[in-house]
Scaffold this active site. Structure first.
Site, mmCIF file in Angstrom:
data_model
loop_
_atom_site.group_PDB
_atom_site.id
_atom_site.type_symbol
_atom_site.label_atom_id
_atom_site.label_comp_id
_atom_site.label_asym_id
_atom_site.label_seq_id
_atom_site.Cartn_x
_atom_site.Cartn_y
_atom_site.Cartn_z
ATOM 1 N N HIS A 1 3.165 1.680 -2.455
ATOM 2 C CA HIS A 1 1.879 1.854 -3.116
ATOM 3 C C HIS A 1 0.912 2.641 -2.248
ATOM 4 O O HIS A 1 -0.047 2.095 -1.728
ATOM 5 C CB HIS A 1 1.296 0.479 -3.465
ATOM 6 N N MET A 2 1.213 3.925 -2.097
ATOM 7 C CA MET A 2 0.296 4.795 -1.379
ATOM 8 C C MET A 2 -0.766 5.319 -2.352
ATOM 9 O O MET A 2 -0.500 5.493 -3.539
ATOM 10 C CB MET A 2 1.040 6.009 -0.826
#
Lengths: 241, 592
Positions: free
Chosen positions: B519-520
């Site tokens: 989850h960048m």
């Protein structure tokens, strides 16, 4: 030691099937402290002779003797050798992974902080070739014989030293990295679907109770009674353990 | 290696994950001719998720068949400006996707709506806790869009994804036992919540006992057969446990491939071209207007694709990279604080507790679904008083048993050996008797965490890799330790034999070696001020008005939840702005 504790391990070796025994002729391993109870599983049908595609005969003996200590055969479940882990590793080394083709392998190779990950230029094929030669050389220097000729306790001592990073395998290969790599591949071979050559007879799965490629737990998901899922493992091929 | 020029289209879309697929469908509904360029291969349920060969942990989870081909391109990482960045050579902390469907093919399926206060995080904290509460180094800011504006798009995205869940409040009326902290909804979930695994049920009971408010995680894994608004059909999830990292053989996990592509595939005005690595967005001589894109095709030809509108919809951080390579916007300079492209790179801030039970209690972790589980939100967002705690941010906590399989590793009680006979016993005694729970927290944005082009390392096309400069900050570690201590109460209430608490120690550095999340966010953030955002509130470039950039790249800081639900809603929000105002009057939707 070479004569002391053969019987229990001999039984284990018998399970490998006669075809593998010639390759293991030099392996006089045993550990008196671990009695090998029959684990309640009939010997897997003798596998067809597997001729390694990558490993030399010397390396092949080394690999068996090494994996045999990472996951020894005992009453808990089959050992790595019995489970076909060496065959798994040899077959994996023929895949793109073995050639480092799943990794970014452009230089320069500069060591960063350890948290930023391995920066080795070695492919898995390189790692096994260089690592085995370096461990063999180290063992020969210290003990005057091949790793596979050491008894179980002596091999364990070699593994512990590698694991702790205490063995000098040359500047390109920290011993802890070599050890961690072989251990990881061994665990993968012990638990991957048998179609990849390891986990023979689904022995790894049976040991921990993983049902493999069942692929449907609708009837069990909400039983919520703490009792085990009842069916034995199944491979991708549809074969049941 | 020829250079060719293709006929102009209305819309060129770079990347065919969720954002690209949503945009393609929306632009086709607007009557525009669309070409989508995907760097990876064609992928679909058949053959990439076909039963039974997809149930292969080695191929998919261990060798990462569906993930990015790192041999061709990766990122470099450093903790700070004083270090030389080194390549992310092998998968570890995060698993970016590649191929048709992108990460949307092999994701898990937790499908959340962002919390309203997280969309205006800086304003909210300043209003409740005062301006001095936010540390100087923390560059959090408002998204520039409100929950009320996004709600219709959350609602529609859930209907497209076939999301299973239990609503709490619909149109102001409490309707069910969902998340009492959830914002108001215009309609219930399209499907009821999935069944819970035993592990999640144990967590739910323990959370209630401790006094928290557990609820079923909204899951884009189906609890029943479903047909979505695009007439795409899904079958009910059977908890096969081969979910995260796999294409779903049951058509039960929402993906661009299952939920959108069938509605586009036979459309003659839509073309999907896999194997096309977009090298840059082309600009006209003024640098203020895009003329299309240039890409390398699978045969090595360099192809120019003219387009009137360009949608940059690559994976998360790669959006910032493509803007940098295309010289769109001003690169961020952490020293001066000027420039925006690459600014506010953010991630997720995970902690995990493993609870080990006696061997006569079977949790059977191989039963699972990626989006399934039970969570509590008592320490997410601003649902608790941050004043005395002195940190910004929070974490949802959950059991999200997606299907744990042994080749990927068996968690063992602290002090267990890693090999040998004793390891075997420990693995046998732990595998079926462990409940894993996570505090899935916010990673906020900081002045010194950003994206730029690497000066040394290049991809297979000779272009610079993206460089991440990133490390943990004290605020986030303190938040994670606080919330994890709350979750530990729940773990202990489950009365396990022992627990392992895996939480960052003060001063911990980012560790790229072991999986955390994918989850960048950030690097091309949305906002209301062109000095601090790359995009306006419609995800339109401030600098080049016919470039829109959907994705978690638009998040000015990380969320407590998984990003995909918010990414999808923002993409529909942006698409509706294009279909409405922009097509009538092409130009900046917000004056600079």
């Amino acid at each position: 030691m070479s004569n002391g504790s053969l019987p229990s391990d001999r039984r284990g070796l018998m399970k490998l099937g006669a075809a593998l025994l010639p390759a293991l002729a030099g392996l006089e391993a045993g550990h008196a402290g671990i009695g090998r109870a029959e684990a309640g599983t009939p010997p897997a049908a003798a596998p067809a002779a597997y001729a390694p595609g990558y490993f030399t005969a010397t390396e092949w003996r080394f690999l068996h003797a090494f994996c045999d200590r990472l996951i020894p055969a005992d009453e808990t479940g089959p050992g790595a050798v019995e489970a076909g882990v060496p065959e798994f590793i040899d077959r994996q080394l023929a895949t793109p992974w073995g050639f480092g083709k799943l990794w970014y392998m452009e230089g320069p190779f500069v060591d960063g902080p350890p948290e930023l990950g391995v920066q080795s230029p070695l492919t898995p094929r390189d790692l096994y070739r260089q690592g085995i030669a370096a461990v063999e050389a180290s063992v020969r220097r210290a003990q005057g014989r091949a790793f596979a000729e050491l008894d179980a306790a002596a091999r364990d001592a070699v593994l512990h030293a590698l694991d702790k990073g205490e063995t000098d395998l040359g500047p390109a290969l920290p011993s802890a990295y070599f050890f961690a790599s072989v251990l990881q591949d061994t665990l993968h071979g012990y638990f991957a679907d048998p179609v990849h050559g390891g986990n023979r007879g689904m022995g790894g799965w049976k040991m921990v109770g993983f049902p493999g490629a069942r692929g449907d737990f609708w009837d069990w998901v909400d039983r919520h009674d703490g009792r085990p899922y009842p069916l034995p493992p199944m491979s991708i091929t549809g074969r049941r353990a | 290696m020829a250079e060719t020029r293709r006929p102009e289209v209305d819309v060129a879309i770079v990347g065919f994950g969720w954002c690209g697929a949503i945009m393609a469908k929306e632009m086709r509904e607007a009557g525009l001719r669309v070409v989508a360029l995907e760097r990876g291969a064609m992928r679909d349920t058949w053959p990439d998720g076909a039963y039974p060969k997809t149930l292969d942990e080695l191929t998919y989870n261990v060798r990462h068949r569906l993930f990015q081909d790192l041999s061709q391109s990766t990122v470099t990482i450093r903790h700070n400006e004083g270090q030389q960045a080194v390549p992310y050579r092998r998968f570890g902390a995060f698993l970016p996707g590649q191929g048709v469907g992108g990460a949307g093919l092999h994701w898990s399926g937790c499908h959340w709506r962002v919390l309203p206060e997280e969309l205006r995080l800086r304003s909210h904290y300043e209003e409740r806790y005062g301006r001095g509460f936010i540390p100087d180094e923390m560059t959090i800011q408002d998204f520039g869009v409100t929950y009320a504006e996004l709600e219709p798009h959350f609602d529609f995205a859930e209907k497209v994804f076939g999301t299973s869940g239990t609503a709490y409040r619909v149109k102001g009326q409490v309707v069910g036992e969902g998340n009492p902290f959830e914002a108001d909804r215009s309609s219930p979930f399209p499907l009821p919540a999935q069944k819970n695994t035993y592990s999640a049920e144990l967590f739910r009971r323990a959370a209630l006992e401790v006094g928290f408010h557990p609820f079923s995680i909204p899951s884009a894994n189906t609890s029943a057969p479903y047909t979505n608004p695009y007439d795409c059909q899904m079958g009910p999830c059977n908890f096969c446990g081969f979910c995260s990292g796999y294409a779903c053989y049951m058509y039960s996990k929402a993906s661009p491939n299952v939920n959108i592509l069938p509605a586009l595939r036979d459309d003659p005005e839509f073309e999907l071209r896999p194997g096309c690595e977009v090298l840059r967005v082309d600009l006209d001589s003024t640098g203020r207007q895009a003329t299309g894109v240039t890409y390398a095709d699978a045969e090595g030809n360099t192809v120019t694709q003219p387009a009137r509108l360009v949608i940059v919809a690559t994976f998360a951080y790669n959006n910032a990279r493509l803007l940098l390579l295309s010289r769109i916007g001003q690169p961020y300079d952490p020293r001066s604080g000027e420039g925006t492209v690459g600014r506010n790179f953010n991630y997720q801030n995970m902690a995990t507790i493993k609870a080990f039970f006696d061997t006569d209690k079977y949790v059977d972790p191989f039963i699972g679904a990626g989006g399934n589980g039970v969570a509590f939100d008592d320490f997410n967002g601003d649902h608790f008083d941050h004043g005395p705690l002195g940190f910004v941010g929070g974490s949802p906590c959950w059991v999200n048993q997606a299907g744990n399989k042994p080749a990927s590793g068996i968690a063992l009680p602290a002090g267990s050996p890693g090999w040998g006979a004793a390891w075997k016993k420990a693995a046998r005694d732990a595998y079926r008797h462990t409940v894993s729970m996570d505090a899935h927290g916010t990673n906020l944005s900081y002045r010194d965490c950003y994206l730029s082009l690497d000066p040394t390392y290049r991809d297979a096309w000779g272009q610079p890799l993206l460089r991440m400069t990133f490390d943990w900050h004290d605020n986030d570690i303190r938040m994670s330790r606080y919330v994890t201590a709350q979750m530990e109460k729940v773990a202990r209430a489950m009365a396990p034999k022992s627990i392992n608490v895996l939480v960052k120690q003060p001063g911990a550095h980012f560790d790229a070696r072991s999986y955390q999340t994918t989850h960048m966010g950030g690097g091309a953030v949305m906002g209301t001020d062109p000095r601090t955002s790359v995009l306006n509130r419609y995800l339109q470039s401030w600098d080049v008005h016919n470039v829109f950039v959907p994705g978690s790249s638009a998040f000015p800081q990380g969320l407590g939840y998984n990003p995909t639900g918010t990414v999808a809603a923002l993409t529909y929000w942006s698409a509706r702005a294009i279909r409405g105002e922009y097509l009538r009057n092409p130009g900046p939707l917000v004056p600079r």
